[in-house]
Design a protein around this motif. Structure first.
Motif, PDB file in Angstrom:
ATOM      1  N   GLY A  70       0.795  -1.219   0.000  1.00 43.53           N
ATOM      2  CA  GLY A  70       0.000   0.000   0.000  1.00 43.53           C
ATOM      3  C   GLY A  70       0.826   1.266   0.000  1.00 43.53           C
ATOM      4  N   THR A  71       2.149   1.142   0.125  1.00 42.13           N
ATOM      5  CA  THR A  71       3.023   2.311   0.191  1.00 42.13           C
ATOM      6  C   THR A  71       4.172   2.157  -0.795  1.00 42.13           C
ATOM      7  OG1 THR A  71       2.515   2.596   2.540  1.00 42.13           O
ATOM      8  CG2 THR A  71       4.451   3.743   1.696  1.00 42.13           C
ATOM      9  N   ASN A  72       4.289   3.073  -1.746  1.00 42.68           N
ATOM     10  CA  ASN A  72       5.417   3.094  -2.663  1.00 42.68           C
ATOM     11  C   ASN A  72       6.506   4.008  -2.128  1.00 42.68           C
ATOM     12  OD1 ASN A  72       3.926   1.473  -4.373  1.00 42.68           O
ATOM     13  ND2 ASN A  72       3.271   3.170  -5.689  1.00 42.68           N
ATOM     14  N   HIS A  73       7.764   3.695  -2.423  1.00 40.14           N
ATOM     15  CA  HIS A  73       8.884   4.519  -1.993  1.00 40.14           C
ATOM     16  C   HIS A  73       9.623   5.087  -3.209  1.00 40.14           C
ATOM     17  CE1 HIS A  73       9.398   2.590   2.285  1.00 40.14           C
ATOM     18  NE2 HIS A  73       8.256   3.248   2.128  1.00 40.14           N
ATOM     19  N   LEU A  74      10.126   6.288  -3.042  1.00 37.84           N
ATOM     20  CA  LEU A  74      10.943   6.913  -4.080  1.00 37.84           C
ATOM     21  C   LEU A  74      12.217   6.099  -4.297  1.00 37.84           C
ATOM     22  CD1 LEU A  74      11.659   9.378  -5.918  1.00 37.84           C
ATOM     23  CD2 LEU A  74      12.738  10.391  -3.884  1.00 37.84           C
ATOM     24  N   ALA A  75      12.631   5.959  -5.565  1.00 38.05           N
ATOM     25  CA  ALA A  75      13.896   5.305  -5.918  1.00 38.05           C
ATOM     26  C   ALA A  75      14.556   6.149  -7.005  1.00 38.05           C
ATOM     27  CB  ALA A  75      13.651   3.877  -6.414  1.00 38.05           C
ATOM     28  N   VAL A  76      15.710   6.718  -6.715  1.00 39.59           N
ATOM     29  CA  VAL A  76      16.389   7.609  -7.658  1.00 39.59           C
ATOM     30  C   VAL A  76      17.416   6.801  -8.454  1.00 39.59           C
ATOM     31  CG1 VAL A  76      17.774   9.693  -7.919  1.00 39.59           C
ATOM     32  CG2 VAL A  76      16.069   9.554  -6.084  1.00 39.59           C
ATOM     33  N   HIS A  77      17.235   6.761  -9.764  1.00 38.86           N
ATOM     34  CA  HIS A  77      18.137   6.000 -10.639  1.00 38.86           C
ATOM     35  C   HIS A  77      19.488   6.704 -10.690  1.00 38.86           C
ATOM     36  CE1 HIS A  77      19.322   3.111 -13.447  1.00 38.86           C
ATOM     37  NE2 HIS A  77      18.752   3.557 -14.560  1.00 38.86           N
ATOM     38  N   THR A  78      20.550   5.989 -10.321  1.00 37.14           N
ATOM     39  CA  THR A  78      21.892   6.565 -10.330  1.00 37.14           C
ATOM     40  C   THR A  78      22.742   5.838 -11.378  1.00 37.14           C
ATOM     41  OG1 THR A  78      22.657   5.070  -8.578  1.00 37.14           O
ATOM     42  CG2 THR A  78      21.692   7.168  -7.896  1.00 37.14           C
ATOM     43  N   GLU A  79      24.023   6.200 -11.450  1.00 38.83           N
ATOM     44  CA  GLU A  79      24.911   5.598 -12.443  1.00 38.83           C
ATOM     45  C   GLU A  79      25.168   4.119 -12.147  1.00 38.83           C
ATOM     46  OE1 GLU A  79      27.607   7.029  -9.122  1.00 38.83           O
ATOM     47  OE2 GLU A  79      25.789   7.747 -10.136  1.00 38.83           O
ATOM     48  N   ASP A  80      25.446   3.348 -13.206  1.00 43.34           N
ATOM     49  CA  ASP A  80      25.821   1.943 -13.030  1.00 43.34           C
ATOM     50  C   ASP A  80      27.101   1.846 -12.218  1.00 43.34           C
ATOM     51  OD1 ASP A  80      23.664   1.296 -14.618  1.00 43.34           O
ATOM     52  OD2 ASP A  80      24.855   0.997 -16.436  1.00 43.34           O
ATOM     53  N   HIS A  81      27.189   0.802 -11.376  1.00 44.69           N
ATOM     54  CA  HIS A  81      28.361   0.571 -10.541  1.00 44.69           C
ATOM     55  C   HIS A  81      29.071  -0.710 -10.977  1.00 44.69           C
ATOM     56  CE1 HIS A  81      26.794   3.783  -8.143  1.00 44.69           C
ATOM     57  NE2 HIS A  81      27.606   3.569  -7.121  1.00 44.69           N
ATOM     58  N   PRO A  82      30.376  -0.814 -10.702  1.00 49.22           N
ATOM     59  CA  PRO A  82      31.116  -2.024 -11.080  1.00 49.22           C
ATOM     60  C   PRO A  82      30.712  -3.220 -10.232  1.00 49.22           C
ATOM     61  CG  PRO A  82      32.516  -0.580  -9.792  1.00 49.22           C
ATOM     62  CD  PRO A  82      31.257   0.191 -10.069  1.00 49.22           C
ATOM     63  N   MET A  83      30.947  -4.417 -10.746  1.00 45.70           N
ATOM     64  CA  MET A  83      30.593  -5.637 -10.035  1.00 45.70           C
ATOM     65  C   MET A  83      31.301  -5.738  -8.687  1.00 45.70           C
ATOM     66  SD  MET A  83      28.282  -7.268 -11.638  1.00 45.70           S
ATOM     67  CE  MET A  83      28.400  -8.753 -10.645  1.00 45.70           C
ATOM     68  N   GLU A  84      32.484  -5.129  -8.573  1.00 47.14           N
ATOM     69  CA  GLU A  84      33.231  -5.167  -7.313  1.00 47.14           C
ATOM     70  C   GLU A  84      32.455  -4.526  -6.161  1.00 47.14           C
ATOM     71  OE1 GLU A  84      36.343  -5.216 -10.608  1.00 47.14           O
ATOM     72  OE2 GLU A  84      34.383  -4.295 -10.218  1.00 47.14           O
ATOM     73  N   TYR A  85      31.446  -3.725  -6.508  1.00 40.61           N
ATOM     74  CA  TYR A  85      30.648  -3.054  -5.474  1.00 40.61           C
ATOM     75  C   TYR A  85      29.745  -4.028  -4.720  1.00 40.61           C
ATOM     76  CZ  TYR A  85      30.212   1.854  -4.131  1.00 40.61           C
ATOM     77  OH  TYR A  85      30.349   3.062  -3.486  1.00 40.61           O
ATOM     78  N   LEU A  86      29.620  -5.247  -5.206  1.00 38.52           N
ATOM     79  CA  LEU A  86      28.817  -6.255  -4.498  1.00 38.52           C
ATOM     80  C   LEU A  86      29.319  -6.482  -3.078  1.00 38.52           C
ATOM     81  CD1 LEU A  86      28.166  -9.054  -7.161  1.00 38.52           C
ATOM     82  CD2 LEU A  86      26.419  -7.733  -5.938  1.00 38.52           C
ATOM     83  N   THR A  87      30.604  -6.314  -2.851  1.00 37.55           N
ATOM     84  CA  THR A  87      31.187  -6.578  -1.536  1.00 37.55           C
ATOM     85  C   THR A  87      31.770  -5.326  -0.894  1.00 37.55           C
ATOM     86  OG1 THR A  87      33.297  -7.202  -2.565  1.00 37.55           O
ATOM     87  CG2 THR A  87      31.718  -8.974  -2.106  1.00 37.55           C
ATOM     88  N   PHE A  88      31.530  -4.154  -1.494  1.00 35.86           N
ATOM     89  CA  PHE A  88      32.150  -2.941  -0.944  1.00 35.86           C
ATOM     90  C   PHE A  88      31.440  -2.442   0.305  1.00 35.86           C
ATOM     91  CE2 PHE A  88      32.267   1.703  -0.566  1.00 35.86           C
ATOM     92  CZ  PHE A  88      33.617   1.844  -0.270  1.00 35.86           C
TER      93      PHE A  88
END
Length: 315
Positions: A70-88
């Motif tokens: 029943g509640t939507n949240h704002l989501a701001v599309h940002t730049e793509d990140h590298p795969m290494e960010y999975l563990t950053f």
């Protein structure tokens, strides 16, 4: 082939930030990993990143994933990140893009149900985040995120404060009660959701408390009291914690959950409580010039309004 990380690199200096800044152009992949990072930057938010074609497509979600369809949240599309960010995780220096503390809130895999330029439907399989969601573009880089399956948590309780009934003497069976100071202040219920609280409109210093909760949702019961010449918010009950309503739980369960939060700061603290200690607590209240003590029945649920399970005993 275009470099999907070009925007990412332009925003970062590899010599100034501990973030991964790979030089190579990402290679296509067909993985389905995701990560959600809690980011204490200029304003608290959560970064949702979905693996897609060798990069992590990213959205900043100021209030975190919605727990209720029943509640939507704002989501701001940002730049793509590298795969290494999975563990950053770590500290991005102040003054740099995204400066602040970043921790991994959850990670796992996801299934794609639909992916277009304006709509992404997916199913998360994480330890903390799970369920069907849809991201849809509204205007420019602003999107919304909607939960498509049933609520993942109890609804927030909407209650009035539980009030004590005045009584001249302590109850005979003192072992059935916990005794707390009556501070004579103003009651205040503090709901915390998405690292924010509506109570901060009147008391701006509560923003720091709410931010410390991160994505943990809670409803705290307390009292604004003057102690040592300073106004302090003293907490003595917890009505909702991390998706679960505690209103029907006994006082002992709610009290244990409150103490586990470890609430202590310059403007707030957890009220002390002494099971079975009627005489000593009453004498201490008298010595400190407090109006009395509150006897709280250990087995009592949280009952809005006047209740005989909480007794106000003058000092």
């Amino acid at each position: 082939m275009s470099d999907k990380l070009e925007r990412y690199r332009k925003k970062r200096d590899a010599e100034r930030t501990p973030e991964p800044v790979p030089e190579a152009t990402p290679s296509p992949s067909d993985g389905h990993a995701f990560v959600i990072q809690e980011h204490h930057a200029r304003s608290l938010h959560w970064d949702l990143r979905l693996e897609r074609d060798g990069v992590l497509v990213s959205w900043a979600v100021p209030k975190g994933l919605p727990g209720d369809p029943g509640t939507n949240h704002l989501a701001v599309h940002t730049e793509d990140h590298p795969m290494e960010y999975l563990t950053f995780h770590g500290e991005i220096p102040q003054g740099e893009y995204g400066g602040g503390t970043m921790t991994i809130w959850d990670t796992g895999s996801y299934e794609t149900e639909k992916w277009s330029d304006r709509e992404v439907k997916f199913v998360l399989h994480g330890e903390r985040a799970s369920g069907r969601f849809v991201l849809f573009q509204t205007r420019g880089k602003n999107w919304m995120i909607h939960r498509m399956d049933p609520p993942a948590r109890d609804p927030l309780p909407s209650v009035e404060p539980m009030l004590p009934t005045e009584r001249a003497k302590p109850p005979r069976d003192t072992s059935a009660y916990a005794f707390e100071f009556a501070f004579g202040g103003r009651r205040l219920l503090v709901p915390v959701e998405g690292g924010r609280t509506a109570a901060a409109r009147e008391h701006p210093w509560l923003r720091e408390l709410a931010a410390s909760f991160g994505s943990r949702t809670a409803v705290l019961d307390g009292e604004l009291a003057t102690l040592g010449g300073a106004e302090i918010l003293v907490f003595y009950d917890l009505l909702y914690d991390d998706g679960h309503s505690l209103v029907a739980e006994p006082y002992t369960t709610r009290r244990a959950a409150l103490e586990a939060l470890g609430l202590s700061g310059g403007h707030w603290q957890t009220a002390p409580s002494w099971p079975g200690e009627a005489g000593p607590v009453r004498r201490a209240a008298r010595e400190q010039g407090l109006p009395g003590v509150i006897a709280k029945r250990l087995t009592s649920p949280y009952e809005p309004g006047p209740s005989k399970s909480w007794l106000l005993i003058p000092s």
